[in-house]
Scaffold this motif. Structure first.
Motif, PDB file in Angstrom:
ATOM      1  N   ALA A  40       0.844  -1.184   0.000  1.00  9.30           N
ATOM      2  CA  ALA A  40       0.000   0.000   0.000  1.00  9.30           C
ATOM      3  C   ALA A  40       0.885   1.241   0.000  1.00  9.30           C
ATOM      4  O   ALA A  40       2.047   1.180   0.426  1.00  9.30           O
ATOM      5  CB  ALA A  40      -0.908  -0.012   1.225  1.00  9.30           C
ATOM      6  N   LYS A  43       3.616   2.214   2.733  1.00  6.96           N
ATOM      7  CA  LYS A  43       3.793   1.075   3.631  1.00  6.96           C
ATOM      8  C   LYS A  43       4.761   0.076   3.019  1.00  6.96           C
ATOM      9  O   LYS A  43       5.001   0.068   1.816  1.00  6.96           O
ATOM     10  CB  LYS A  43       2.451   0.409   3.910  1.00  6.96           C
ATOM     11  N   SER A  63      -4.430 -10.830   8.729  1.00  4.35           N
ATOM     12  CA  SER A  63      -5.316  -9.759   8.260  1.00  4.35           C
ATOM     13  C   SER A  63      -6.271 -10.207   7.159  1.00  4.35           C
ATOM     14  O   SER A  63      -7.272  -9.532   6.901  1.00  4.35           O
ATOM     15  CB  SER A  63      -4.492  -8.568   7.769  1.00  4.35           C
ATOM     16  N   LYS A  87     -12.083  -4.850   2.214  1.00  4.95           N
ATOM     17  CA  LYS A  87     -12.069  -3.689   3.093  1.00  4.95           C
ATOM     18  C   LYS A  87     -11.209  -2.602   2.474  1.00  4.95           C
ATOM     19  O   LYS A  87     -10.290  -2.901   1.691  1.00  4.95           O
ATOM     20  CB  LYS A  87     -11.494  -4.068   4.451  1.00  4.95           C
ATOM     21  N   GLU A  89      -8.791  -1.152   3.677  1.00  4.83           N
ATOM     22  CA  GLU A  89      -7.388  -1.407   4.007  1.00  4.83           C
ATOM     23  C   GLU A  89      -6.763  -2.512   3.147  1.00  4.83           C
ATOM     24  O   GLU A  89      -5.564  -2.766   3.250  1.00  4.83           O
ATOM     25  CB  GLU A  89      -7.232  -1.754   5.495  1.00  4.83           C
ATOM     26  N   ASP A  90      -7.542  -3.147   2.296  1.00  3.59           N
ATOM     27  CA  ASP A  90      -6.981  -4.095   1.329  1.00  3.59           C
ATOM     28  C   ASP A  90      -6.444  -3.382   0.095  1.00  3.59           C
ATOM     29  O   ASP A  90      -5.838  -4.019  -0.772  1.00  3.59           O
ATOM     30  CB  ASP A  90      -8.053  -5.106   0.893  1.00  3.59           C
TER      31      ASP A  90
END
Length: 128
Positions: A40, A43, A63, A87, A89-90
């Motif tokens: 990401a 990150k 996760s 999600k 966050e994926d």
């Protein structure tokens, strides 16, 4: 030319599903453990899932456990990552990877240092 090519990414709704494909060319994927990693923005790259060369032993990051499923189709020389209950966050670029050496162990790794051959990745964005 030995390469891995990912496909299937795109813009997805939260709660939705997508299946990523990792197609190998120039070599026989069934002799290798295969990993899926993601990165990401801002990150570090993280291991998502991997599948062993034989008996299809699979491993998942906490996760994604229960939401993602990795599988392989040796006839198509392809590994898949089925992603459900997506999600935000994926959201990341997803890469598939193998070692450059035939895997002697059926136990794959979620550590990127175990792999040397990487695809260019496919973007998955989860947003409403």
């Amino acid at each position: 030319q030995l390469q891995l090519v990912e496909s299937g990414g795109g813009l997805m709704q939260p709660g939705g599903s997508v299946r990523l494909s990792c197609a190998a060319s120039g070599f026989t994927l069934q002799y290798y453990n295969v990993g899926w990693f993601r990165q990401a923005p801002g990150k570090e790259r993280e291991g998502v899932s991997c599948i062993g060369r034989s008996f299809a032993l699979t491993y998942y990051a906490d996760s994604v456990k229960g939401r993602f499923t990795i599988s392989r189709d040796n006839a198509k020389n392809t590994v898949y990552l089925e992603m459900n209950s997506l999600k935000p966050e994926d959201t990341a670029v997803y890469f598939c990877t193998t070692s450059t050496r035939i895997s002697l162990s059926n136990i794959c790794s979620l550590t990127d240092s175990a792999y040397e051959r990487w695809g260019r990745g496919t973007q998955v964005t989860v947003s409403s």
